[in-house]
Design a protein around this motif. Sequence first.
Motif, PDB file in Angstrom:
ATOM      1  N   ASP A  62       0.829  -1.202   0.000  1.00  0.00           N
ATOM      2  CA  ASP A  62       0.000   0.000   0.000  1.00  0.00           C
ATOM      3  C   ASP A  62       0.863   1.251   0.000  1.00  0.00           C
ATOM      4  O   ASP A  62       0.630   2.189  -0.770  1.00  0.00           O
ATOM      5  N   VAL A  63       1.867   1.246   0.883  1.00  0.00           N
ATOM      6  CA  VAL A  63       2.744   2.420   1.014  1.00  0.00           C
ATOM      7  C   VAL A  63       3.506   2.659  -0.283  1.00  0.00           C
ATOM      8  O   VAL A  63       3.587   3.807  -0.765  1.00  0.00           O
ATOM      9  N   GLY A  64       4.057   1.611  -0.867  1.00  0.00           N
ATOM     10  CA  GLY A  64       4.799   1.747  -2.124  1.00  0.00           C
ATOM     11  C   GLY A  64       3.929   2.269  -3.246  1.00  0.00           C
ATOM     12  O   GLY A  64       4.336   3.149  -4.018  1.00  0.00           O
ATOM     13  N   ARG A  65       2.717   1.750  -3.319  1.00  0.00           N
ATOM     14  CA  ARG A  65       1.792   2.163  -4.380  1.00  0.00           C
ATOM     15  C   ARG A  65       1.374   3.619  -4.198  1.00  0.00           C
ATOM     16  O   ARG A  65       1.328   4.392  -5.162  1.00  0.00           O
ATOM     17  N   LEU A  67       2.989   6.052  -2.490  1.00  0.00           N
ATOM     18  CA  LEU A  67       4.127   6.954  -2.699  1.00  0.00           C
ATOM     19  C   LEU A  67       4.440   7.112  -4.183  1.00  0.00           C
ATOM     20  O   LEU A  67       4.693   8.224  -4.667  1.00  0.00           O
ATOM     21  N   SER A  68       4.413   5.994  -4.909  1.00  0.00           N
ATOM     22  CA  SER A  68       4.696   6.042  -6.341  1.00  0.00           C
ATOM     23  C   SER A  68       3.682   6.916  -7.081  1.00  0.00           C
ATOM     24  O   SER A  68       4.048   7.790  -7.878  1.00  0.00           O
ATOM     25  N   ALA A  69       2.401   6.692  -6.783  1.00  0.00           N
ATOM     26  CA  ALA A  69       1.349   7.459  -7.455  1.00  0.00           C
ATOM     27  C   ALA A  69       1.403   8.931  -7.061  1.00  0.00           C
ATOM     28  O   ALA A  69       1.218   9.818  -7.906  1.00  0.00           O
ATOM     29  N   TRP A  70       1.689   9.210  -5.782  1.00  0.00           N
ATOM     30  CA  TRP A  70       1.720  10.602  -5.312  1.00  0.00           C
ATOM     31  C   TRP A  70       2.857  11.374  -5.979  1.00  0.00           C
ATOM     32  O   TRP A  70       2.661  12.495  -6.460  1.00  0.00           O
ATOM     33  N   PHE A  71       4.043  10.787  -6.017  1.00  0.00           N
ATOM     34  CA  PHE A  71       5.182  11.469  -6.644  1.00  0.00           C
ATOM     35  C   PHE A  71       4.936  11.692  -8.137  1.00  0.00           C
ATOM     36  O   PHE A  71       5.262  12.748  -8.682  1.00  0.00           O
ATOM     37  N   ARG A  72       4.345  10.704  -8.811  1.00  0.00           N
ATOM     38  CA  ARG A  72       4.066  10.860 -10.239  1.00  0.00           C
ATOM     39  C   ARG A  72       3.008  11.926 -10.490  1.00  0.00           C
ATOM     40  O   ARG A  72       3.043  12.623 -11.505  1.00  0.00           O
ATOM     41  N   SER A  73       2.082  12.081  -9.530  1.00  0.00           N
ATOM     42  CA  SER A  73       1.020  13.073  -9.705  1.00  0.00           C
ATOM     43  C   SER A  73       1.538  14.509  -9.615  1.00  0.00           C
ATOM     44  O   SER A  73       0.875  15.443 -10.071  1.00  0.00           O
ATOM     45  N   LEU A  74       2.732  14.680  -9.050  1.00  0.00           N
ATOM     46  CA  LEU A  74       3.294  16.027  -8.922  1.00  0.00           C
ATOM     47  C   LEU A  74       3.654  16.608 -10.287  1.00  0.00           C
ATOM     48  O   LEU A  74       3.616  17.829 -10.471  1.00  0.00           O
ATOM     49  N   THR A  75       3.979  15.737 -11.221  1.00  0.00           N
ATOM     50  CA  THR A  75       4.368  16.209 -12.559  1.00  0.00           C
ATOM     51  C   THR A  75       3.430  15.735 -13.668  1.00  0.00           C
ATOM     52  O   THR A  75       3.489  16.248 -14.781  1.00  0.00           O
ATOM     53  N   ASN A  76       2.573  14.789 -13.338  1.00  0.00           N
ATOM     54  CA  ASN A  76       1.659  14.223 -14.334  1.00  0.00           C
ATOM     55  C   ASN A  76       0.214  14.524 -13.933  1.00  0.00           C
ATOM     56  O   ASN A  76      -0.326  13.912 -13.008  1.00  0.00           O
ATOM     57  N   GLY A  81      -6.086  12.255 -10.532  1.00  0.00           N
ATOM     58  CA  GLY A  81      -7.370  11.654 -10.211  1.00  0.00           C
ATOM     59  C   GLY A  81      -7.230  10.223  -9.724  1.00  0.00           C
ATOM     60  O   GLY A  81      -8.220   9.589  -9.341  1.00  0.00           O
ATOM     61  N   ASN A  82      -5.996   9.708  -9.691  1.00  0.00           N
ATOM     62  CA  ASN A  82      -5.733   8.354  -9.231  1.00  0.00           C
ATOM     63  C   ASN A  82      -5.986   8.244  -7.726  1.00  0.00           C
ATOM     64  O   ASN A  82      -5.573   9.099  -6.949  1.00  0.00           O
ATOM     65  N   HIS A  83      -6.658   7.169  -7.311  1.00  0.00           N
ATOM     66  CA  HIS A  83      -7.014   7.000  -5.896  1.00  0.00           C
ATOM     67  C   HIS A  83      -5.785   6.977  -4.991  1.00  0.00           C
ATOM     68  O   HIS A  83      -5.773   7.604  -3.926  1.00  0.00           O
ATOM     69  N   ASP A  84      -4.738   6.276  -5.398  1.00  0.00           N
ATOM     70  CA  ASP A  84      -3.537   6.190  -4.564  1.00  0.00           C
ATOM     71  C   ASP A  84      -2.849   7.549  -4.430  1.00  0.00           C
ATOM     72  O   ASP A  84      -2.349   7.894  -3.352  1.00  0.00           O
ATOM     73  N   ALA A  85      -2.823   8.317  -5.515  1.00  0.00           N
ATOM     74  CA  ALA A  85      -2.237   9.658  -5.450  1.00  0.00           C
ATOM     75  C   ALA A  85      -3.046  10.533  -4.498  1.00  0.00           C
ATOM     76  O   ALA A  85      -2.485  11.305  -3.703  1.00  0.00           O
ATOM     77  N   GLN A  86      -4.365  10.424  -4.565  1.00  0.00           N
ATOM     78  CA  GLN A  86      -5.227  11.183  -3.664  1.00  0.00           C
ATOM     79  C   GLN A  86      -5.030  10.758  -2.218  1.00  0.00           C
ATOM     80  O   GLN A  86      -5.064  11.595  -1.309  1.00  0.00           O
ATOM     81  N   GLY A  88      -2.279   9.812  -0.920  1.00  0.00           N
ATOM     82  CA  GLY A  88      -1.072  10.474  -0.459  1.00  0.00           C
ATOM     83  C   GLY A  88      -1.365  11.859   0.076  1.00  0.00           C
ATOM     84  O   GLY A  88      -0.894  12.251   1.151  1.00  0.00           O
ATOM     85  N   TRP A  89      -2.189  12.616  -0.664  1.00  0.00           N
ATOM     86  CA  TRP A  89      -2.564  13.959  -0.215  1.00  0.00           C
ATOM     87  C   TRP A  89      -3.434  13.906   1.039  1.00  0.00           C
ATOM     88  O   TRP A  89      -3.300  14.743   1.943  1.00  0.00           O
ATOM     89  N   LEU A  90      -4.309  12.922   1.128  1.00  0.00           N
ATOM     90  CA  LEU A  90      -5.199  12.808   2.279  1.00  0.00           C
ATOM     91  C   LEU A  90      -4.434  12.463   3.555  1.00  0.00           C
ATOM     92  O   LEU A  90      -4.776  12.927   4.645  1.00  0.00           O
ATOM     93  N   VAL A  91      -3.388  11.665   3.419  1.00  0.00           N
ATOM     94  CA  VAL A  91      -2.542  11.355   4.578  1.00  0.00           C
ATOM     95  C   VAL A  91      -1.814  12.619   5.040  1.00  0.00           C
ATOM     96  O   VAL A  91      -1.682  12.868   6.245  1.00  0.00           O
ATOM     97  N   ILE A  92      -1.361  13.438   4.082  1.00  0.00           N
ATOM     98  CA  ILE A  92      -0.697  14.700   4.430  1.00  0.00           C
ATOM     99  C   ILE A  92      -1.676  15.637   5.140  1.00  0.00           C
ATOM    100  O   ILE A  92      -1.368  16.213   6.197  1.00  0.00           O
TER     101      ILE A  92
END
Length: 291
Positions: A62-65, A67-76, A81-86, A88-92
Amino acid sequence: MSWFESLILGLVQGLTEFLPVSSSAHLRLTAAFAGWEDPGAAFTAITQLGTEAAVLIYFRKDVGRILSAWFRSLTNKAMRGNHDAQMGWLVIVGSIPIGVLGITLKDQIEGPFRDLRVTATMLIVMGIVIGIADRLAARDESGGKHRAAKQRKVLEDLNTRDGLLYGVCQAMALIPGVSRSGATISGGLFMGYSRAAAARYSFLLAMPAVLASGTFELKDAAEEGHVSWGPTIFATIIAFAVGYAVIAWFMKFISHKSFMPFVWYRIALGIVIIALVSTDVLSPHAAESAG
Protein backbone atom coordinates in the motif's frame (compact mmCIF):
# COMPACT_ATOMS: atom_id res chain seq x y z
CA MET A 1 16.55 2.29 32.83
CA SER A 2 17.59 -1.34 33.25
CA TRP A 3 17.59 -3.95 30.48
CA PHE A 4 14.76 -5.80 32.23
CA GLU A 5 12.64 -2.63 32.31
CA SER A 6 13.32 -2.04 28.62
CA LEU A 7 12.29 -5.64 27.82
CA ILE A 8 8.97 -5.31 29.64
CA LEU A 9 8.24 -1.83 28.28
CA GLY A 10 9.11 -2.94 24.74
CA LEU A 11 6.68 -5.85 25.07
CA VAL A 12 3.99 -3.50 26.38
CA GLN A 13 4.54 -1.04 23.53
CA GLY A 14 4.34 -3.78 20.91
CA LEU A 15 1.26 -5.39 22.45
CA THR A 16 -0.75 -2.20 22.90
CA GLU A 17 0.23 0.18 20.06
CA PHE A 18 -2.34 -1.12 17.58
CA LEU A 19 -5.08 -2.07 20.02
CA PRO A 20 -7.61 0.61 21.09
CA VAL A 21 -6.29 0.68 24.66
CA SER A 22 -3.55 3.39 24.48
CA SER A 23 0.08 2.28 24.38
CA SER A 24 1.32 5.51 26.02
CA ALA A 25 -1.07 4.94 28.93
CA HIS A 26 0.12 1.36 29.37
CA LEU A 27 3.79 2.36 29.32
CA ARG A 28 3.03 4.98 31.95
CA LEU A 29 0.98 2.54 34.04
CA THR A 30 3.47 -0.32 33.78
CA ALA A 31 6.18 1.92 35.19
CA ALA A 32 3.86 3.22 37.92
CA PHE A 33 2.71 -0.26 39.04
CA ALA A 34 6.28 -1.60 39.00
CA GLY A 35 7.61 1.40 40.93
CA TRP A 36 9.89 2.42 38.07
CA GLU A 37 10.55 5.93 36.86
CA ASP A 38 8.18 7.24 34.21
CA PRO A 39 9.86 6.24 30.91
CA GLY A 40 8.76 9.63 29.57
CA ALA A 41 7.34 10.97 26.33
CA ALA A 42 10.72 10.66 24.56
CA PHE A 43 10.98 6.93 25.29
CA THR A 44 7.40 6.44 24.10
CA ALA A 45 8.02 8.34 20.85
CA ILE A 46 11.26 6.50 20.09
CA THR A 47 9.88 3.01 20.77
CA GLN A 48 6.90 3.86 18.55
CA LEU A 49 9.41 3.95 15.69
CA GLY A 50 9.71 0.20 16.19
CA THR A 51 5.98 -0.44 15.96
CA GLU A 52 5.73 1.98 13.03
CA ALA A 53 8.41 0.00 11.20
CA ALA A 54 6.10 -2.99 11.63
CA VAL A 55 3.29 -0.99 9.99
CA LEU A 56 5.54 0.00 7.09
CA ILE A 57 6.46 -3.61 6.44
CA TYR A 58 2.93 -4.96 6.89
CA PHE A 59 1.45 -2.32 4.55
CA ARG A 60 4.52 -2.12 2.29
CA LYS A 61 2.50 -2.73 -0.89
CA ASP A 62 0.00 0.00 0.00
CA VAL A 63 2.74 2.42 1.01
CA GLY A 64 4.80 1.75 -2.12
CA ARG A 65 1.79 2.16 -4.38
CA ILE A 66 0.66 5.38 -2.67
CA LEU A 67 4.13 6.95 -2.70
CA SER A 68 4.70 6.04 -6.34
CA ALA A 69 1.35 7.46 -7.45
CA TRP A 70 1.72 10.60 -5.31
CA PHE A 71 5.18 11.47 -6.64
CA ARG A 72 4.07 10.86 -10.24
CA SER A 73 1.02 13.07 -9.71
CA LEU A 74 3.29 16.03 -8.92
CA THR A 75 4.37 16.21 -12.56
CA ASN A 76 1.66 14.22 -14.33
CA LYS A 77 -1.78 15.87 -14.28
CA ALA A 78 -3.45 12.67 -15.48
CA MET A 79 -2.35 10.94 -12.25
CA ARG A 80 -4.05 13.47 -9.98
CA GLY A 81 -7.37 11.65 -10.21
CA ASN A 82 -5.73 8.35 -9.23
CA HIS A 83 -7.01 7.00 -5.90
CA ASP A 84 -3.54 6.19 -4.56
CA ALA A 85 -2.24 9.66 -5.45
CA GLN A 86 -5.23 11.18 -3.66
CA MET A 87 -4.54 8.97 -0.64
CA GLY A 88 -1.07 10.47 -0.46
CA TRP A 89 -2.56 13.96 -0.21
CA LEU A 90 -5.20 12.81 2.28
CA VAL A 91 -2.54 11.36 4.58
CA ILE A 92 -0.70 14.70 4.43
CA VAL A 93 -3.89 16.65 5.17
CA GLY A 94 -4.80 14.28 8.01
CA SER A 95 -1.36 14.70 9.58
CA ILE A 96 -1.67 18.49 9.96
CA PRO A 97 -3.71 18.56 13.23
CA ILE A 98 -1.36 16.31 15.21
CA GLY A 99 1.68 18.12 13.81
CA VAL A 100 0.39 21.53 14.89
CA LEU A 101 -0.88 20.39 18.29
CA GLY A 102 2.16 18.20 18.96
CA ILE A 103 4.46 21.21 18.67
CA THR A 104 2.08 23.64 20.40
CA LEU A 105 1.36 21.36 23.37
CA LYS A 106 4.81 19.76 23.75
CA ASP A 107 5.24 20.92 27.36
CA GLN A 108 1.78 19.69 28.35
CA ILE A 109 2.36 16.33 26.63
CA GLU A 110 5.56 15.80 28.60
CA GLY A 111 4.07 17.12 31.86
CA PRO A 112 0.41 17.57 32.95
CA PHE A 113 -1.02 15.14 30.39
CA ARG A 114 0.95 12.31 32.03
CA ASP A 115 -1.01 12.67 35.27
CA LEU A 116 -2.58 9.27 36.03
CA ARG A 117 -5.93 10.93 36.79
CA VAL A 118 -5.99 12.32 33.26
CA THR A 119 -5.00 8.93 31.88
CA ALA A 120 -7.75 7.14 33.83
CA THR A 121 -10.38 9.65 32.75
CA MET A 122 -9.40 9.32 29.10
CA LEU A 123 -9.45 5.52 29.32
CA ILE A 124 -13.04 5.61 30.55
CA VAL A 125 -14.35 8.42 28.32
CA MET A 126 -12.79 7.07 25.13
CA GLY A 127 -13.88 3.57 26.09
CA ILE A 128 -17.49 4.78 26.07
CA VAL A 129 -16.95 6.60 22.76
CA ILE A 130 -15.44 3.49 21.14
CA GLY A 131 -18.33 1.42 22.47
CA ILE A 132 -20.95 3.72 20.93
CA ALA A 133 -19.10 3.79 17.58
CA ASP A 134 -18.82 0.00 17.63
CA ARG A 135 -22.56 -0.42 18.28
CA LEU A 136 -23.45 1.96 15.44
CA ALA A 137 -21.22 0.03 13.04
CA ALA A 138 -22.63 -3.32 14.19
CA ARG A 139 -26.21 -2.05 13.70
CA ASP A 140 -25.44 -0.94 10.13
CA GLU A 141 -23.65 -4.19 9.28
CA SER A 142 -26.32 -6.53 10.66
CA GLY A 143 -29.43 -4.51 9.89
CA GLY A 144 -32.50 -5.55 11.86
CA LYS A 145 -35.94 -7.03 11.78
CA HIS A 146 -37.42 -4.04 9.98
CA ARG A 147 -34.38 -2.65 8.16
CA ALA A 148 -31.77 -3.90 5.73
CA ALA A 149 -28.05 -3.85 6.43
CA LYS A 150 -26.46 -0.53 5.48
CA GLN A 151 -23.44 -0.39 3.19
CA ARG A 152 -20.62 1.45 4.94
CA LYS A 153 -18.05 3.64 3.20
CA VAL A 154 -14.73 2.28 1.93
CA LEU A 155 -11.37 4.02 1.43
CA GLU A 156 -12.32 5.01 -2.11
CA ASP A 157 -14.99 7.26 -0.53
CA LEU A 158 -12.45 9.17 1.56
CA ASN A 159 -12.39 12.92 0.88
CA THR A 160 -10.53 15.95 2.23
CA ARG A 161 -13.14 16.70 4.90
CA ASP A 162 -13.10 13.16 6.26
CA GLY A 163 -9.30 12.99 6.07
CA LEU A 164 -9.05 16.14 8.18
CA LEU A 165 -11.58 14.83 10.70
CA TYR A 166 -9.56 11.62 10.97
CA GLY A 167 -6.55 13.84 11.68
CA VAL A 168 -8.36 15.70 14.47
CA CYS A 169 -9.26 12.34 16.03
CA GLN A 170 -5.63 11.20 15.78
CA ALA A 171 -4.44 14.40 17.49
CA MET A 172 -6.51 13.49 20.56
CA ALA A 173 -4.08 10.60 21.14
CA LEU A 174 -1.45 13.12 22.30
CA ILE A 175 -3.15 12.62 25.68
CA PRO A 176 -2.19 9.26 27.28
CA GLY A 177 -5.27 7.10 27.69
CA VAL A 178 -6.97 8.14 24.45
CA SER A 179 -5.35 5.63 22.00
CA ARG A 180 -4.37 6.62 18.47
CA SER A 181 -6.05 3.60 16.87
CA GLY A 182 -9.08 3.86 19.16
CA ALA A 183 -9.67 7.54 18.40
CA THR A 184 -9.14 7.34 14.63
CA ILE A 185 -11.00 4.07 14.11
CA SER A 186 -13.99 5.18 16.19
CA GLY A 187 -13.93 8.52 14.33
CA GLY A 188 -14.05 6.61 11.07
CA LEU A 189 -16.93 4.47 12.30
CA PHE A 190 -18.90 7.60 13.28
CA MET A 191 -18.29 8.97 9.78
CA GLY A 192 -19.79 5.81 8.31
CA TYR A 193 -16.67 3.89 7.23
CA SER A 194 -16.36 0.13 7.53
CA ARG A 195 -14.20 -1.31 10.30
CA ALA A 196 -11.55 -2.49 7.82
CA ALA A 197 -11.42 0.87 6.00
CA ALA A 198 -11.26 2.84 9.27
CA ALA A 199 -8.43 0.65 10.59
CA ARG A 200 -6.45 0.73 7.34
CA TYR A 201 -6.53 4.51 7.05
CA SER A 202 -5.80 4.84 10.78
CA PHE A 203 -2.55 2.91 10.38
CA LEU A 204 -1.55 4.72 7.17
CA LEU A 205 -2.30 8.10 8.77
CA ALA A 206 -0.15 7.30 11.80
CA MET A 207 3.03 6.85 9.76
CA PRO A 208 4.03 10.50 9.16
CA ALA A 209 3.09 11.57 12.69
CA VAL A 210 4.94 8.76 14.47
CA LEU A 211 8.02 8.99 12.23
CA ALA A 212 8.18 12.78 12.69
CA SER A 213 7.64 12.55 16.46
CA GLY A 214 10.22 9.79 16.88
CA THR A 215 12.79 11.62 14.74
CA PHE A 216 12.18 14.85 16.66
CA GLU A 217 12.67 13.08 20.02
CA LEU A 218 15.77 11.30 18.71
CA LYS A 219 17.28 14.66 17.80
CA ASP A 220 16.46 16.16 21.22
CA ALA A 221 17.70 13.07 23.05
CA ALA A 222 20.99 13.09 21.15
CA GLU A 223 21.53 16.76 21.98
CA GLU A 224 20.48 16.58 25.62
CA GLY A 225 21.70 13.06 26.43
CA HIS A 226 18.71 12.15 28.63
CA VAL A 227 17.91 8.75 27.10
CA SER A 228 19.49 5.39 28.01
CA TRP A 229 20.31 4.45 24.42
CA GLY A 230 21.07 0.75 24.84
CA PRO A 231 17.85 -0.18 26.67
CA THR A 232 15.77 2.19 24.52
CA ILE A 233 17.01 0.66 21.25
CA PHE A 234 16.46 -2.82 22.70
CA ALA A 235 12.88 -1.89 23.66
CA THR A 236 12.30 -0.51 20.15
CA ILE A 237 13.41 -3.80 18.56
CA ILE A 238 11.16 -5.80 20.90
CA ALA A 239 8.26 -3.46 20.10
CA PHE A 240 8.82 -3.99 16.37
CA ALA A 241 8.75 -7.80 16.59
CA VAL A 242 5.72 -7.98 18.88
CA GLY A 243 3.93 -5.15 17.05
CA TYR A 244 4.12 -6.92 13.69
CA ALA A 245 2.44 -10.01 15.12
CA VAL A 246 -0.24 -7.91 16.81
CA ILE A 247 -1.11 -5.87 13.70
CA ALA A 248 -1.49 -9.05 11.61
CA TRP A 249 -3.89 -10.44 14.23
CA PHE A 250 -5.78 -7.16 14.70
CA MET A 251 -6.50 -6.64 11.00
CA LYS A 252 -8.19 -10.05 10.95
CA PHE A 253 -9.98 -9.44 14.24
CA ILE A 254 -11.44 -6.06 13.34
CA SER A 255 -13.21 -7.27 10.20
CA HIS A 256 -15.74 -9.37 12.07
CA LYS A 257 -15.36 -8.93 15.85
CA SER A 258 -16.75 -6.39 18.30
CA PHE A 259 -14.62 -3.82 20.14
CA MET A 260 -16.60 -4.37 23.35
CA PRO A 261 -13.91 -6.47 25.12
CA PHE A 262 -11.54 -3.51 24.72
CA VAL A 263 -14.27 -1.11 25.88
CA TRP A 264 -14.93 -3.00 29.12
CA TYR A 265 -11.18 -3.40 29.71
CA ARG A 266 -10.60 0.35 29.33
CA ILE A 267 -13.43 1.27 31.68
CA ALA A 268 -12.37 -1.28 34.31
CA LEU A 269 -8.72 -0.18 34.14
CA GLY A 270 -9.69 3.49 34.43
CA ILE A 271 -11.82 2.80 37.51
CA VAL A 272 -9.01 0.77 39.13
CA ILE A 273 -6.51 3.58 38.53
CA ILE A 274 -8.84 6.21 40.00
CA ALA A 275 -9.38 4.01 43.07
CA LEU A 276 -5.65 3.41 43.56
CA VAL A 277 -4.79 7.10 43.15
CA SER A 278 -7.65 8.16 45.46
CA THR A 279 -6.40 5.82 48.19
CA ASP A 280 -2.76 6.96 47.72
CA VAL A 281 -1.64 3.50 46.60
CA LEU A 282 -0.41 5.14 43.37
CA SER A 283 0.93 8.65 42.98
CA PRO A 284 -0.65 10.52 40.05
CA HIS A 285 2.73 12.08 39.32
CA ALA A 286 5.50 9.56 38.69
CA ALA A 287 9.13 10.49 39.15
CA GLU A 288 10.64 11.85 35.94
CA SER A 289 12.96 9.56 34.09
CA ALA A 290 16.60 10.27 34.74
CA GLY A 291 17.59 8.49 31.52
